[in-house]
Scaffold this active site. Structure first.
Site, PDB file in Angstrom:
ATOM      1  N   GLY A  11       0.895  -1.857   0.240  1.00  0.00           N
ATOM      2  CA  GLY A  11       0.096  -0.305   0.047  1.00  0.00           C
ATOM      3  C   GLY A  11       0.968   1.116   0.205  1.00  0.00           C
ATOM      4  NE  ARG A  15      -5.046   7.641   4.173  1.00  0.00           N
ATOM      5  CZ  ARG A  15      -6.096   6.360   4.680  1.00  0.00           C
ATOM      6  NH1 ARG A  15      -7.389   6.460   5.959  1.00  0.00           N
ATOM      7  NH2 ARG A  15      -6.514   5.553   4.849  1.00  0.00           N
ATOM      8  N   GLY A  79      -5.479  -3.079  -2.905  1.00  0.00           N
ATOM      9  CA  GLY A  79      -6.348  -3.314  -1.727  1.00  0.00           C
ATOM     10  C   GLY A  79      -6.067  -4.264  -0.708  1.00  0.00           C
ATOM     11  CB  THR A  80      -6.883  -4.745   3.179  1.00  0.00           C
ATOM     12  OG1 THR A  80      -8.348  -4.307   2.862  1.00  0.00           O
ATOM     13  CG2 THR A  80      -6.333  -3.159   3.552  1.00  0.00           C
ATOM     14  CG  ASP A 105      -1.771   1.296   9.089  1.00  0.00           C
ATOM     15  OD1 ASP A 105      -2.506   0.344   9.739  1.00  0.00           O
ATOM     16  OD2 ASP A 105      -2.665   1.870   8.509  1.00  0.00           O
ATOM     17  N   GLY A 142     -13.335   1.607   8.932  1.00  0.00           N
ATOM     18  CA  GLY A 142     -14.640   0.920   8.829  1.00  0.00           C
ATOM     19  C   GLY A 142     -15.549   0.016  10.064  1.00  0.00           C
ATOM     20  CD  GLU A 157     -13.467  -0.476   4.365  1.00  0.00           C
ATOM     21  OE1 GLU A 157     -11.993   0.977   5.034  1.00  0.00           O
ATOM     22  OE2 GLU A 157     -13.770  -1.434   5.583  1.00  0.00           O
ATOM     23  CG  ASN A 233      -5.079   5.152   8.611  1.00  0.00           C
ATOM     24  OD1 ASN A 233      -4.358   4.934   7.875  1.00  0.00           O
ATOM     25  ND2 ASN A 233      -5.987   5.633   8.512  1.00  0.00           N
ATOM     26  CB  ALA A 430      51.088  24.239  31.484  1.00  0.00           C
TER      27      ALA A 430
HETATM   28  C1  UD1 Z   1      -8.475  -0.291   6.871  1.00  0.00           C
HETATM   29  C2  UD1 Z   1      -9.638  -1.211   6.557  1.00  0.00           C
HETATM   30  C3  UD1 Z   1     -10.643  -0.212   7.634  1.00  0.00           C
HETATM   31  C4  UD1 Z   1     -10.352  -0.614   9.212  1.00  0.00           C
HETATM   32  C5  UD1 Z   1      -8.779  -0.259   8.652  1.00  0.00           C
HETATM   33  C6  UD1 Z   1      -8.119  -0.274  10.368  1.00  0.00           C
HETATM   34  C7  UD1 Z   1     -10.081  -1.718   4.227  1.00  0.00           C
HETATM   35  C8  UD1 Z   1     -10.538  -1.622   3.128  1.00  0.00           C
HETATM   36  N1  UD1 Z   1     -10.262  -1.174   5.316  1.00  0.00           N
HETATM   37  O1  UD1 Z   1      -8.756   0.962   6.804  1.00  0.00           O
HETATM   38  O2  UD1 Z   1     -12.104  -1.126   7.351  1.00  0.00           O
HETATM   39  O3  UD1 Z   1     -10.733  -0.118  10.182  1.00  0.00           O
HETATM   40  O4  UD1 Z   1      -8.273  -0.657   8.140  1.00  0.00           O
HETATM   41  O5  UD1 Z   1      -7.133   0.242  11.111  1.00  0.00           O
HETATM   42  O6  UD1 Z   1      -9.562  -3.006   4.694  1.00  0.00           O
HETATM   43  N2  UD1 Z   1      -2.081  -2.493   2.768  1.00  0.00           N
HETATM   44  C9  UD1 Z   1      -1.859  -3.442   1.297  1.00  0.00           C
HETATM   45  N3  UD1 Z   1      -1.512  -3.303   0.433  1.00  0.00           N
HETATM   46  C10 UD1 Z   1      -2.839  -2.226  -0.055  1.00  0.00           C
HETATM   47  C11 UD1 Z   1      -3.418  -1.587   1.047  1.00  0.00           C
HETATM   48  C12 UD1 Z   1      -3.550  -1.188   2.171  1.00  0.00           C
HETATM   49  O7  UD1 Z   1      -0.687  -3.745   2.073  1.00  0.00           O
HETATM   50  O8  UD1 Z   1      -3.195  -2.874  -1.228  1.00  0.00           O
HETATM   51  C13 UD1 Z   1      -1.716  -2.388   3.983  1.00  0.00           C
HETATM   52  C14 UD1 Z   1      -1.249  -0.719   4.696  1.00  0.00           C
HETATM   53  O9  UD1 Z   1       0.025  -1.269   3.815  1.00  0.00           O
HETATM   54  C15 UD1 Z   1      -1.632  -1.553   5.604  1.00  0.00           C
HETATM   55  C16 UD1 Z   1      -2.952  -1.819   5.866  1.00  0.00           C
HETATM   56  O10 UD1 Z   1      -2.953  -2.860   4.616  1.00  0.00           O
HETATM   57  O11 UD1 Z   1      -1.112  -1.616   6.884  1.00  0.00           O
HETATM   58  C17 UD1 Z   1      -4.397  -1.246   6.181  1.00  0.00           C
HETATM   59  O12 UD1 Z   1      -4.449  -0.398   5.088  1.00  0.00           O
HETATM   60  P1  UD1 Z   1      -5.021   1.224   4.870  1.00  0.00           P
HETATM   61  O13 UD1 Z   1      -5.191   1.766   3.460  1.00  0.00           O
HETATM   62  O14 UD1 Z   1      -4.501   1.850   5.863  1.00  0.00           O
HETATM   63  O15 UD1 Z   1      -6.653   0.980   5.629  1.00  0.00           O
HETATM   64  P2  UD1 Z   1      -7.780   1.616   5.707  1.00  0.00           P
HETATM   65  O16 UD1 Z   1      -7.961   3.178   4.935  1.00  0.00           O
HETATM   66  O17 UD1 Z   1      -6.599   2.147   7.259  1.00  0.00           O
HETATM   67 CA    CA Z   2      -4.509   2.105   8.323  1.00  0.00          CA
END
Ligand code: UD1
Ligand code: CA
Length: 461
Positions: A11, A15, A79-80, A105, A142, A157, A233, A430
């Site tokens: 990711g 931010r 995405g996650t 994070d 979320g 979300e 974030n 000295a």
């Molecule tokens: C995410 C959750 C949200 C939750 C929050 C808690 C999703 C869509 N949403 O949101 O419901 O309340 O975490 O902190 O999951 N990452 C990857 N690959 C990607 C995208 C992200 O490895 O493609 C990693 C990021 O490095 C990060 C973590 O996943 O450490 C979460 O991603 P982030 O974009 O911070 O999600 P949030 O918007 O915080």
């Molecule tokens: Ca996050």
């Protein structure tokens, strides 16, 4: 229980507004991603897989991690859910019943929280169990959407406008981003997740609805301490989570017998040890890798980085970087101990003294205004004010050592031009510039003889 933890650390972290990847920003002396890795380890995970981007930014960190920790690359940050899919093949060879996902994070998630989640999840044989918490300010997280019976329906979300309704935005129960999944059912469910949402990403929380639709039980566990869910974030969240982390670390030290005169002004990193009955004055920073013994006084404004301070030492308003201070030694005020500075027991380094890559023998003193670099000073010696080692030859660019024996006495303003040796019990006069070795018990006088010009004041211009 046999479980693996996937730490999501790919990711973009846009931010943060930084050139450094988000998960490498430091929190209490550790990169952010180091916290969930440590928590997974504390929880007793059989395997830890860190999902990261292909840019190589985490390579050094992963190479230094224990062998249970491996990396998996997410080629595109889609995405996650995509991140978890990228991590699963790394577990193919392992007998894993439960896969836990922890965001890279979320540094306040601890080992106990992960263990409790896995236990509750496995006891129910659920398809998935999510960790939630009630937050006073849930914005950005979320939200857990429950039905009338209180069962979890799905997670919505809220980061980008368009995913959540007004009613959903009013929910204060948030998704920590920490889940336990039944390993056997996870992969197939993830493959069904689309990108039909405000960010065009594959959201991991959507997998809950998919698993539920397939007849699986979905559990939700509420975190006992809502702080554990706090994610980072942006940099303000990093600062806030940092304050919570520091307070926790200080409290643990205080409970173990350390006195803090003003905890709010003190910064102690993770992985720092402090012995019992040590007193820490205001404005002190003990940075990563520092060890402080018992009965020490760490005085106001002291900064110690990767330094080792033995029992009973006193450090006043000084900076130590890669230094070792022996038992009962005293440093400062206003001393600078640089890498390789090593003070033996009961040594004293005083005011406006800089020491680098040098040994100061037992009970030896460097009390005022000195620079000692690349020197070995034997025990019981005393270096007069403004004794300086000239350790660097600017022409040859070579640094040389100065070696002083036991019970040496240099007088004020002695310059020791290295390489040079002073035998045991040697003296200098000295103002001497010492360029040749001084034998045991000898006195070096190396300065111009004084000449007085009589009547000088009465001469005409
Ligand atoms: C995410 C959750 C949200 C939750 C929050 C808690 C999703 C869509 N949403 O949101 O419901 O309340 O975490 O902190 O999951 N990452 C990857 N690959 C990607 C995208 C992200 O490895 O493609 C990693 C990021 O490095 C990060 C973590 O996943 O450490 C979460 O991603 P982030 O974009 O911070 O999600 P949030 O918007 O915080
Ligand atoms: Ca996050």
């Amino acid at each position: 229980m046999s479980f693996a933890v996937l730490v999501l650390a790919a990711g973009k972290g846009t931010r943060m507004r930084s050139r450094t990847p988000k998960v490498l920003h430091e929190l209490a002396g550790r990169p952010l991603v180091g916290w969930p890795i440590a928590a997974a380890h504390d929880a007793g995970a059989d395997r830890v897989v860190v999902v990261h981007s292909p840019d190589g930014a985490l390579d050094a960190l992963l190479a230094a991690a224990p062998p249970t920790v491996t990396g998996a690359i997410q080629a595109q940050a889609d995405g996650t859910a995509g991140a978890v899919l990228s991590g699963l093949p790394a577990l193919d060879d392992a007998e894993i019943r439960t896969v836990v996902v922890v965001p890279g994070d979320a540094p306040l998630v601890d080992g106990q929280t992960i263990r409790d989640l896995v236990e509750r999840h496995e006891a129910r044989s659920a398809a998935a169990t999510v960790l939630g918490a009630e937050l006073a300010d849930p914005s950005g997280y979320g939200r857990l959407v429950r039905d009338e019976q209180g069962d979890l329906l799905r997670i919505v979300e809220t980061k980008a406008p368009g995913d959540a309704t007004e009613d959903e935005l009013a929910i204060r129960e948030v998704n920590a981003g920490v889940y336990a999944f039944d390993a056997a059912r996870l992969q197939a469910a993830l493959e069904q997740i689309g990108t039909d949402n405000a960010q065009g990403e594959r959201y991991l929380p959507d997998v809950l609805a998919v698993l539920r639709a397939a007849g699986g039980a979905i559990g939700a566990v509420t975190a006992a301490d809502p702080d554990v869910v706090l994610g980072v974030n942006d940099r303000w969240q990093l600062a806030q989570v940092g304050a919570i982390t520091r307070a926790r670390l200080l409290r643990a030290h205080a409970e173990a017998g350390v006195t803090f005169l003003d905890p709010s002004s003190v910064l102690v990193d993770a992985d720092v040890q402090i012995g019992q009955d040590t007193v820490i004055e205001p404005g002190v920073q003990l940075r990563a890798g520092t060890l402080v013994g018992r009965d020490c006084l760490i005085g106001q404004g002291t900064v110690a980085i990767g330094s080792d301070i033995a029992d009973g030492a006193t450090i006043r308003s000084s900076t130590l970087d890669g230094a070792r201070v022996g038992e009962g030694a005293s440093v400062g005020p206003y001393a600078y101990l640089r890498p390789g500075a090593q003070l033996h027991a009961a040594a004293k380094v005083g005011t406006f003294v800089e020491i680098k890559n040098s040994l100061i023998g037992e009970g030896s003193k460097v009390p005022h205004l000195s620079y000692i670099g690349d020197a070995d000073v034997g025990p019981g010696s005393n270096l007069g004010a403004a004794t300086i080692t000239a350790n660097y030859n600017a022409k040859t660019k070579v640094k040389s050592r100065t070696v002083l024996g036991a019970n040496v006495r240099t007088s004020v303003d002695t310059t020791l031009v290295a390489p040079v040796m002073l035998g045991d019990r040697a003296y200098t006069a000295a103002g001497s510039v010492v360029t040749e070795d001084v034998p045991e018990g000898g006195l070096a006088v190396a300065r111009a003889r004084q000449r007085n010009i009589d009547g000088y004041a009465d001469r005409g211009a």
